[in-house]
Structure formats: C-alpha cells, structure tokens
Design a protein around this motif. Structure first.
Motif, PDB file in Angstrom:
ATOM      1  N   ASP A  28      -3.615  -3.600  -3.433  1.00  0.00           N
ATOM      2  CA  ASP A  28      -4.192  -4.448  -2.713  1.00  0.00           C
ATOM      3  C   ASP A  28      -4.644  -5.764  -3.576  1.00  0.00           C
ATOM      4  OD1 ASP A  28      -4.944  -5.341   0.187  1.00  0.00           O
ATOM      5  OD2 ASP A  28      -6.831  -5.534  -0.903  1.00  0.00           O
ATOM      6  N   ARG A  29      -5.249  -5.713  -4.611  1.00  0.00           N
ATOM      7  CA  ARG A  29      -5.595  -6.685  -5.091  1.00  0.00           C
ATOM      8  C   ARG A  29      -4.267  -7.296  -5.935  1.00  0.00           C
ATOM      9  NH1 ARG A  29      -9.557  -3.126  -6.320  1.00  0.00           N
ATOM     10  NH2 ARG A  29      -8.612  -2.059  -8.110  1.00  0.00           N
ATOM     11  N   LEU A  30      -3.022  -6.723  -6.019  1.00  0.00           N
ATOM     12  CA  LEU A  30      -2.125  -7.195  -6.611  1.00  0.00           C
ATOM     13  C   LEU A  30      -1.091  -7.985  -5.504  1.00  0.00           C
ATOM     14  CD1 LEU A  30      -0.703  -4.550  -9.069  1.00  0.00           C
ATOM     15  CD2 LEU A  30      -1.355  -6.886  -9.609  1.00  0.00           C
ATOM     16  N   GLY A  31      -1.959  -7.920  -4.114  1.00  0.00           N
ATOM     17  CA  GLY A  31      -1.252  -8.599  -2.816  1.00  0.00           C
ATOM     18  C   GLY A  31      -0.261  -7.794  -2.348  1.00  0.00           C
ATOM     19  N   ALA A  36      -2.705   3.194   3.970  1.00  0.00           N
ATOM     20  CA  ALA A  36      -3.146   4.438   3.431  1.00  0.00           C
ATOM     21  C   ALA A  36      -3.710   5.203   4.297  1.00  0.00           C
ATOM     22  CB  ALA A  36      -4.801   3.898   2.734  1.00  0.00           C
ATOM     23  N   ILE A  37      -3.390   6.606   4.232  1.00  0.00           N
ATOM     24  CA  ILE A  37      -3.691   7.501   5.173  1.00  0.00           C
ATOM     25  C   ILE A  37      -4.306   8.759   4.596  1.00  0.00           C
ATOM     26  CG2 ILE A  37      -2.504   9.538   6.443  1.00  0.00           C
ATOM     27  CD1 ILE A  37       0.194   8.035   6.199  1.00  0.00           C
ATOM     28  N   ASP A  38      -5.465   9.259   5.250  1.00  0.00           N
ATOM     29  CA  ASP A  38      -6.314  10.347   4.760  1.00  0.00           C
ATOM     30  C   ASP A  38      -6.988  11.015   6.069  1.00  0.00           C
ATOM     31  OD1 ASP A  38      -7.775  10.906   1.882  1.00  0.00           O
ATOM     32  OD2 ASP A  38      -8.763  12.018   3.415  1.00  0.00           O
ATOM     33  N   GLY A  45     -12.565   4.996   7.018  1.00  0.00           N
ATOM     34  CA  GLY A  45     -13.460   3.947   7.093  1.00  0.00           C
ATOM     35  C   GLY A  45     -14.067   3.045   6.089  1.00  0.00           C
ATOM     36  N   LYS A  46     -14.463   3.783   4.992  1.00  0.00           N
ATOM     37  CA  LYS A  46     -14.510   3.029   3.564  1.00  0.00           C
ATOM     38  C   LYS A  46     -13.489   2.085   3.178  1.00  0.00           C
ATOM     39  CE  LYS A  46     -15.849   3.963  -1.174  1.00  0.00           C
ATOM     40  NZ  LYS A  46     -16.025   4.889  -2.127  1.00  0.00           N
ATOM     41  N   TRP A  47     -12.516   2.427   3.323  1.00  0.00           N
ATOM     42  CA  TRP A  47     -11.139   1.558   2.660  1.00  0.00           C
ATOM     43  C   TRP A  47     -10.605   0.640   3.812  1.00  0.00           C
ATOM     44  CZ3 TRP A  47     -10.258   0.461  -2.091  1.00  0.00           C
ATOM     45  CH2 TRP A  47     -10.875   1.673  -3.023  1.00  0.00           C
ATOM     46  N   ALA A  48     -11.054   0.623   5.010  1.00  0.00           N
ATOM     47  CA  ALA A  48     -10.418  -0.094   6.211  1.00  0.00           C
ATOM     48  C   ALA A  48     -10.670  -1.622   5.874  1.00  0.00           C
ATOM     49  CB  ALA A  48     -11.326   0.261   7.460  1.00  0.00           C
ATOM     50  N   ASP A  49     -11.485  -1.961   5.304  1.00  0.00           N
ATOM     51  CA  ASP A  49     -11.672  -3.514   5.036  1.00  0.00           C
ATOM     52  C   ASP A  49     -11.253  -3.648   3.608  1.00  0.00           C
ATOM     53  OD1 ASP A  49     -12.830  -3.907   7.303  1.00  0.00           O
ATOM     54  OD2 ASP A  49     -14.827  -3.659   6.740  1.00  0.00           O
ATOM     55  N   ARG A  50     -10.583  -2.878   2.984  1.00  0.00           N
ATOM     56  CA  ARG A  50     -10.162  -3.135   1.377  1.00  0.00           C
ATOM     57  C   ARG A  50      -8.689  -2.944   1.297  1.00  0.00           C
ATOM     58  NH1 ARG A  50     -14.461   0.785  -1.894  1.00  0.00           N
ATOM     59  NH2 ARG A  50     -16.332   0.113  -0.945  1.00  0.00           N
ATOM     60  N   VAL A  51      -7.837  -2.452   2.280  1.00  0.00           N
ATOM     61  CA  VAL A  51      -6.681  -2.535   2.005  1.00  0.00           C
ATOM     62  C   VAL A  51      -5.984  -2.642   3.422  1.00  0.00           C
ATOM     63  CG1 VAL A  51      -6.471  -0.818   0.258  1.00  0.00           C
ATOM     64  CG2 VAL A  51      -6.241  -0.078   2.744  1.00  0.00           C
TER      65      VAL A  51
END
Length: 93
Positions: A28-31, A36-38, A45-51
């Motif tokens: 994500d930082r690389l654009g 992401a699936i888990d 929920g933790k990663w919903a706003d990060r990727v």
C-alpha cells in the motif's frame, strides 16, 4: 511466450498475520492496490483503513475466492502458516 506482469498490478494478500499485514502495508505504501483477506474480523477491521480493500472470508473456500474475484489477480501472497518461503505465488493470467 510468458506474459509480463505489470509493475503496478493489484495484489491479493491472503492472511493478515505478521507477514501478510507487513506485506499488505508495504504494498500500500508503494501505491499498489491490495485486496487483503482474513477470517479474523478484528484483523480485517484493523487493516480496513490501511489498504485498498479488506474482506473477512475463508480463503480455504474456492467459492469464496471465486466470489472475491481471486482469479483476476496476477499476484497473490498466501501468508498463512509458518513458512514464509511458501507464501509468495506469482502467476501470469
């Protein structure tokens, strides 16, 4: 002839444990667009706003993967289990 994978192709990340989360975050930082699936709702929920996209699903289910469009990804990181070496899968569609 083998088709080349575009350098900006979206990436499917299965598993948001330490390796999967670190990989998804760096992509994500690389654009890069990331799906992401888990199975763990808290991790999703933790990663919903990060990727780009997160989904709670059981990636062991072929039907779930089909519904998510997994076959459309040229690059997948399967970050489950304890073997990092076995976690990277690259295919040319």
């Amino acid at each position: 002839m083998v088709d080349r994978i575009k350098h900006n192709a979206p990436v499917l990340v299965i598993g948001l444990g330490r390796f999967g989360a670190a990989t998804a975050g760096q992509l994500d930082r690389l654009g890069r667009e990331v799906l992401a699936i888990d199975t763990d709702a808290a991790l999703v929920g933790k990663w919903a706003d990060r990727v780009t996209h997160t989904v709670q699903a059981d990636a062991r289910s072929i039907e779930a993967l089909r519904q998510l469009g997994a076959e459309d990804f040229s690059i997948a990181v399967v970050a489950v289990g304890s073997s990092i070496e076995a976690s990277v899968l690259i295919t040319a569609n």
